[in-house]
Motif scaffolding. Structure first.
Motif, PDB file in Angstrom:
ATOM      1  N   LEU A  72       0.753  -1.244  -0.075  1.00  0.00           N
ATOM      2  CA  LEU A  72       0.136  -0.189  -0.020  1.00  0.00           C
ATOM      3  C   LEU A  72       0.915   1.203   0.030  1.00  0.00           C
ATOM      4  CD1 LEU A  72      -2.817   1.316   0.236  1.00  0.00           C
ATOM      5  CD2 LEU A  72      -2.729   0.780   2.680  1.00  0.00           C
ATOM      6  N   SER A  73       0.754   1.983  -1.222  1.00  0.00           N
ATOM      7  CA  SER A  73       1.894   3.051  -1.147  1.00  0.00           C
ATOM      8  C   SER A  73       1.052   4.366  -1.837  1.00  0.00           C
ATOM      9  CB  SER A  73       2.806   2.833  -2.052  1.00  0.00           C
ATOM     10  OG  SER A  73       2.359   2.448  -3.260  1.00  0.00           O
ATOM     11  N   LEU A  79      -6.127   7.084   1.542  1.00  0.00           N
ATOM     12  CA  LEU A  79      -6.338   5.871   2.329  1.00  0.00           C
ATOM     13  C   LEU A  79      -7.736   5.245   2.392  1.00  0.00           C
ATOM     14  CD1 LEU A  79      -5.225   3.415   3.697  1.00  0.00           C
ATOM     15  CD2 LEU A  79      -5.278   4.768   6.040  1.00  0.00           C
ATOM     16  N   PRO A  98       2.009  -1.503   4.417  1.00  0.00           N
ATOM     17  CA  PRO A  98       1.619  -0.060   3.887  1.00  0.00           C
ATOM     18  C   PRO A  98       3.082   0.734   4.428  1.00  0.00           C
ATOM     19  CG  PRO A  98       0.929  -0.498   6.326  1.00  0.00           C
ATOM     20  CD  PRO A  98       1.453  -1.689   5.728  1.00  0.00           C
ATOM     21  N   HIS A 105      -2.157   5.895   9.645  1.00  0.00           N
ATOM     22  CA  HIS A 105      -2.757   4.828   8.923  1.00  0.00           C
ATOM     23  C   HIS A 105      -2.664   3.405   9.420  1.00  0.00           C
ATOM     24  CE1 HIS A 105       1.656   4.744   8.416  1.00  0.00           C
ATOM     25  NE2 HIS A 105       1.643   3.266   7.955  1.00  0.00           N
ATOM     26  N   LEU A 109      -5.943   1.134   9.503  1.00  0.00           N
ATOM     27  CA  LEU A 109      -5.804  -0.394   8.764  1.00  0.00           C
ATOM     28  C   LEU A 109      -6.248  -1.259   9.746  1.00  0.00           C
ATOM     29  CD1 LEU A 109      -2.648   0.289   6.754  1.00  0.00           C
ATOM     30  CD2 LEU A 109      -4.948  -0.250   5.655  1.00  0.00           C
TER      31      LEU A 109
END
Length: 307
Positions: A72-73, A79, A98, A105, A109
């Motif tokens: 995840l970038s 997000l 991530p 984040h 998440l």
């Protein structure tokens, strides 16, 4: 192992592209416009020229099954939308890696997917995306660091380590990924706060009368905020980072400062500065310089919205 790269910008494009070039099973989850750009391959431009790498892409909603790892970038403010896009591809054993800025984040998440799915990650690469969608690699450093939150060497993290290594970038399994994420945040917050408030690069600031003293005061305030929010970072790290920031041989700017120069570009002010102040319980009285930076960034954002 199958990897889904969410965010095919400069960072995701670089690491995902290099993994694909090394023959790893990589798929990019992209918007239709980005998918069209990648039809002929993902282009990485470095000091040796252009490298066009054939890549596989899917768009949200397409069937592809569960992936072993989601890389995840995206930007922090992307997000929420990204989670909705990649959620169907998260299975019972999927790892979410991530490499977003800050720590907020991780909370988001974990709440959405459960803590067991989420590991820690840090990326350092000097790259950008041009108008044609090519990844422009400055070739300064290419670091990807990852690890289980508890520092353990689980079978899944060892499998991920094998997948990520030997792909023409520096991949490293860390037993202290939480500390490494806080150190990355310290560098981002320090550099971002200094350059955004002074509206200049670090060399210009350090050479100005009172500039170095300001930089030192700002950096020490960031360190104090991190100490209050988590724990003190190692003295050696603090010393090396301050030397890096105040080195007059380098003219450093932060990504947040560069984003301020582009009309309409969103900032990660909440994630890099605001959330740090919140976690430290900061006020204008306890963290005056950081509070001033956050207000400066919010003024910029308000101007952007009203323009």
């Amino acid at each position: 192992m199958r990897m889904l790269v969410v965010g095919a910008g400069s960072v995701g494009g670089y690491f995902g592209g290099m993994l694909a070039k090394a023959g790893r099973d990589v798929t990019f989850l992209v918007r239709p416009n980005r998918a069209r750009q990648l039809e002929a391959g993902l282009t990485i431009v470095d000091r040796d020229g252009e490298h066009v790498i054939p890549v596989r892409t899917i768009s949200a909603g397409m069937g592809a099954g569960a992936f072993d790892v989601v890389f995840l970038s995206v930007k922090a403010f992307q997000l929420a939308g990204a989670m909705g896009d990649f959620a169907p591809y998260v299975g019972d054993d999927t790892i979410i890696l991530p490499i977003l800025n800050g720590m907020k984040h991780m909370d988001v998440l974990r709440e959405r997917f459960g803590a067991t799915h989420v590991i820690g990650g840090v990326a350092r690469v000097a790259a950008s995306l041009d108008e044609a969608g090519k990844v422009l690699d400055q070739g300064i450093f290419h670091d990807l660091i990852y690890g289980e939150w508890n520092g353990g060497k689980s079978s899944r993290i060892m499998a991920l380590d094998a997948f990520l290594t030997h792909a023409a970038f520096d991949a490293r399994l860390s037993s202290e990924i939480e500390r490494e994420m806080w150190e990355k945040w310290a560098q981002l917050a320090g550099l971002g706060a200094i350059t955004c408030l002074m509206h200049a690069d670090t060399r210009q600031i350090a050479l100005a009368e009172g500039g170095r003293a300001f930089m030192e005061a700002m950096f020490h305030e960031v360190m104090r905020a991190i100490s209050d929010a988590w724990r003190p970072l190692p003295d050696r790290f603090q010393s090396q980072t301050l030397d890096w920031l105040t080195n007059t041989q380098s003219a450093l700017t932060s990504s947040m400062y560069r984003d301020m120069q582009i009309p309409g570009r969103r900032l990660e002010s909440d994630e890099i500065i605001g959330d740090l102040l919140k976690r430290a319980g900061g006020t204008i009285g306890t963290f005056p310089l950081l509070s001033a930076v956050f207000t400066r960034l919010k003024i910029h954002e308000n101007r952007q919205e009203s323009a």
